[in-house]
Design an enzyme around this catalytic site. Structure first.
Site, PDB file in Angstrom:
ATOM      1  N   GLU A  80       0.825  -1.194   0.000  1.00  0.00           N
ATOM      2  CA  GLU A  80       0.000   0.000   0.000  1.00  0.00           C
ATOM      3  C   GLU A  80       0.869   1.257   0.000  1.00  0.00           C
ATOM      4  O   GLU A  80       0.393   2.353   0.260  1.00  0.00           O
ATOM      5  CB  GLU A  80      -0.972   0.023   1.170  1.00  0.00           C
ATOM      6  CG  GLU A  80      -0.394   0.002   2.542  1.00  0.00           C
ATOM      7  CD  GLU A  80      -1.478   0.102   3.612  1.00  0.00           C
ATOM      8  OE1 GLU A  80      -1.620   1.190   4.182  1.00  0.00           O
ATOM      9  OE2 GLU A  80      -2.175  -0.889   3.846  1.00  0.00           O
ATOM     10  N   CYS A 112      -3.110  -4.523   3.897  1.00  0.00           N
ATOM     11  CA  CYS A 112      -2.028  -5.373   4.405  1.00  0.00           C
ATOM     12  C   CYS A 112      -2.073  -6.819   3.934  1.00  0.00           C
ATOM     13  O   CYS A 112      -1.226  -7.620   4.341  1.00  0.00           O
ATOM     14  CB  CYS A 112      -2.017  -5.347   5.935  1.00  0.00           C
ATOM     15  SG  CYS A 112      -1.737  -3.698   6.624  1.00  0.00           S
ATOM     16  N   HIS A 234      -1.819 -11.735  10.990  1.00  0.00           N
ATOM     17  CA  HIS A 234      -1.413 -10.350  10.722  1.00  0.00           C
ATOM     18  C   HIS A 234      -1.220  -9.616  12.041  1.00  0.00           C
ATOM     19  O   HIS A 234      -1.965  -9.830  13.009  1.00  0.00           O
ATOM     20  CB  HIS A 234      -2.475  -9.646   9.873  1.00  0.00           C
ATOM     21  CG  HIS A 234      -2.183  -8.196   9.674  1.00  0.00           C
ATOM     22  ND1 HIS A 234      -1.027  -7.734   9.082  1.00  0.00           N
ATOM     23  CD2 HIS A 234      -2.902  -7.077  10.021  1.00  0.00           C
ATOM     24  CE1 HIS A 234      -1.047  -6.413   9.061  1.00  0.00           C
ATOM     25  NE2 HIS A 234      -2.158  -5.998   9.619  1.00  0.00           N
TER      26      HIS A 234
END
Length: 345
Positions: A80, A112, A234
């Site tokens: 990103e 992400c 994550h």
């Protein structure tokens, strides 16, 4: 059998401590560290960006398994923070590693989880026997507005994985995804820094998607948390993956080897992938790894990896994640602001 033929990582050597950021804004560092479970984060050098980080990770992956770049048929870079709005990072990587001009290449964006989307796409081309190897990369130099809560954890780093069918170090046994339209985090065109939707970032976004994708994968495979040796989620901070793991029935021992956010911050598209690489650095043949990514907007991709005997042969051929954790130089806030381009003349 489709899986990971090789992997490589790169993390910038510069760091800034949570204390130095908190001091700048008159905050209590102890409260922030206990709230986020982050001690410090990685900061790119003045000449580093997503493209250079992606190149270094790709070179490490190629070196680890002695891959001939001419055998790579696809390169996908998830991020990103691509350095160009119009100019692919993937072509820069391709030129830097000496890939053939016959490759297909593209940049991916999904907050992400763009790196795991790159893995899935590479798997498809490999499964169709259209390419021998696909190179999937997640890399970011995460940005946060000065003084924003995101500034304490937004780090930098990258991980690259070669996807193929032969000589694999970890078989991809299965994957599952969960995706919705959830406005938890965004950055509009021409905005330098992202915004986040407060109450949307936890339960409606991260936890709903991460847990749903993981549960879908467990149902799809018939596996239980006890069937796994490791779990990677994550890591926007240190608390979220711990809570997700506990909710799903995974233990802190399964989570610990891949929990990198405390040392390098949230590396966004590279977050779960660096965690996976750190786990592969320790895993033994036949051990099983669950990895679940998360990307705001929102979605999660969950995978089951089964480590093969080849891991013992390749593990030492390129830098391990731990080596990047130990090689570090600290910046004060002024130097950090310069490195991050927060000061503009």
């Amino acid at each position: 059998m489709i899986g990971l033929v090789s992997y490589g990582v790169y993390v910038p050597s510069y760091r800034i401590r949570v204390e130095d950021i908190a001091k700048q804004w008159g905050e209590n560092p102890a409260n922030i560290k206990s709230g986020l479970l982050v001690e410090e984060k990685a900061v790119p050098d003045l000449d580093e960006d997503t493209a250079t980080i992606a190149v270094e990770a790709a070179r490490a992956a190629i070196r680890r398994a002695n891959i001939d770049p001419n055998d790579i048929g696809a390169i996908y870079v998830g991020s990103e923070s691509h350095p160009y709005a119009v100019k692919p990072t993937a072509t820069i990587v391709a030129a830097a590693i000496g890939a053939p001009t016959s490759i297909t290449a593209a940049d991916f964006e999904f907050a992400c989880k763009a790196g795991t989307a790159a893995i899935q796409t590479s798997m498809g081309l490999v499964a169709l026997n259209k390419i021998k190897y696909g190179l999937a990369i997640g890399a970011d130099v995460s940005q946060a507005s000065p003084g924003d809560a995101l500034e304490y954890a937004a780090g930098a780093g990258g991980a690259a994985f070669v996807i193929g069918q032969d000589n694999i170090v970890a078989e991809i046994e299965e994957f599952a995804s969960f995706t919705t339209d959830t406005p938890d985090f965004w950055r509009r065109d021409l905005q330098k820094y992202p915004e986040h939707g407060g109450r949307f970032t936890g339960e409606p976004a991260y936890f709903r998607h991460t847990i749903s994708a993981s549960e879908a994968l467990l149902e799809k495979t018939g596996l239980k948390p006890t069937d796994f040796d490791f779990a990677v989620f994550h890591q926007p901070n240190g608390k979220f993956p711990r809570k997700a793991a506990k909710t799903l029935g995974f233990t802190s021992e399964q989570l610990k080897p891949g929990l990198m956010v405390t040392h390098i911050g949230n590396t966004y598209s590279a977050s779960s992938l660096i965690g996976l690489a750190a786990t592969l650095d320790q895993a033994s043949p036949s051990q099983r790894i669950l990895m679940t990514s998360f990307g705001s907007g929102a979605g999660s991709d969950a995978f089951v990896f089964r480590v093969t005997d080849r891991i013992e042969e390749l593990r030492e051929r390129a830098p391990k994640v731990e080596e990047f954790l130990l090689s570090k130089k600290y910046l004060d806030y002024a130097a950090y602001a310069k490195h991050q381009g927060k000061i503009r003349m």
